[in-house]
Design a protein around this motif. Structure first.
Motif, short mmCIF file in Angstrom:
data_model
loop_
_atom_site.label_atom_id
_atom_site.label_comp_id
_atom_site.label_asym_id
_atom_site.label_seq_id
_atom_site.Cartn_x
_atom_site.Cartn_y
_atom_site.Cartn_z
N GLY A 58 24.82 -29.69 12.44
CA GLY A 58 24.84 -28.81 13.59
C GLY A 58 24.19 -27.49 13.26
O GLY A 58 23.89 -27.20 12.10
N TYR A 59 23.98 -26.69 14.29
CA TYR A 59 23.37 -25.38 14.07
C TYR A 59 23.71 -24.45 15.22
O TYR A 59 24.17 -24.88 16.29
N LEU A 60 23.48 -23.17 14.99
CA LEU A 60 23.65 -22.15 16.01
C LEU A 60 22.61 -21.07 15.77
O LEU A 60 22.51 -20.53 14.67
N SER A 61 21.83 -20.77 16.80
CA SER A 61 20.82 -19.71 16.74
C SER A 61 21.36 -18.50 17.50
O SER A 61 21.77 -18.62 18.66
N PHE A 62 21.33 -17.34 16.86
CA PHE A 62 21.90 -16.11 17.41
C PHE A 62 20.85 -15.01 17.34
O PHE A 62 20.32 -14.72 16.27
N ILE A 63 20.54 -14.42 18.48
CA ILE A 63 19.53 -13.37 18.59
C ILE A 63 20.23 -12.05 18.86
O ILE A 63 21.16 -11.99 19.68
N ILE A 64 19.77 -10.99 18.21
CA ILE A 64 20.36 -9.66 18.39
C ILE A 64 19.39 -8.73 19.10
O ILE A 64 18.21 -8.69 18.77
N SER A 65 19.91 -7.99 20.07
CA SER A 65 19.17 -6.91 20.71
C SER A 65 19.76 -5.61 20.18
O SER A 65 20.84 -5.19 20.62
N ARG A 66 19.06 -4.99 19.25
CA ARG A 66 19.55 -3.71 18.69
C ARG A 66 19.54 -2.63 19.76
O ARG A 66 20.40 -1.74 19.76
#
Length: 154
Positions: A58-66
């Motif tokens: 499995g996997y999880l992609s997490f994007i951050i908006s600083r």
């Protein structure tokens, strides 16, 4: 003894295994190889993989908006043969902890309105439904826009 779930940050070596899970889980809505490679190697955030019995399961992609001090769960998937083992739950816990470490105010995601298992998991983690996005998926299905507030927004 139950095998351990091992979480780690993905590298480009995991691309083939991640793509197999992506295509199996999402079909016509799957990201391209190029998009997944970007998420693993270049995106601002983190891409976790979950290994079970030595296999990427499995996997999880997490994007951050600083700029906004928020994060977005961009994609999460567990291979069909590994569902029900707690991988998505573990990936979510790791991501939420990571978001808190990054002092983010909130985490957002979209989920198909008919994906009751995922919705239950997200609600268990404290996510609330904020709105419905019509015709979000390739087949025209709508999505719930969900949010987990980690800090009080000004």
């Amino acid at each position: 003894m139950k095998p351990a779930i091992i979480l780690k940050q993905a590298s480009s070596e995991a691309l083939d295994e991640v793509m197999e899970i992506e295509n199996t889980c999402f079909g016509a809505d799957a990201f391209s190889r190029r998009q997944i490679a970007y998420l693993i190697t270049c995106a601002k955030g983190i891409f976790f993989i979950a290994e079970y019995n030595g296999m990427t399961a499995g996997y999880l992609s997490f994007i951050i908006s600083r700029r906004h001090h928020t994060g977005r769960i961009y994609s999460v998937a567990v291979a069909p043969g590994h569902r029900g083992l707690g991988l998505a739950d573990t990936l979510m816990d790791k991501t939420i902890a990571y978001a808190k470490e990054q002092n983010l105010r909130a985490v957002f995601l979209e989920v198909r309105t008919d994906n009751t298992a995922a919705i239950r998991l997200y609600e268990k983690k404290g996510f609330i439904t904020r709105s419905v996005k019509q015709h979000y998926y390739h087949d025209g299905a709508p999505a719930y826009k969900m949010a987990l507030f980690l800090q009080t927004l000004p």
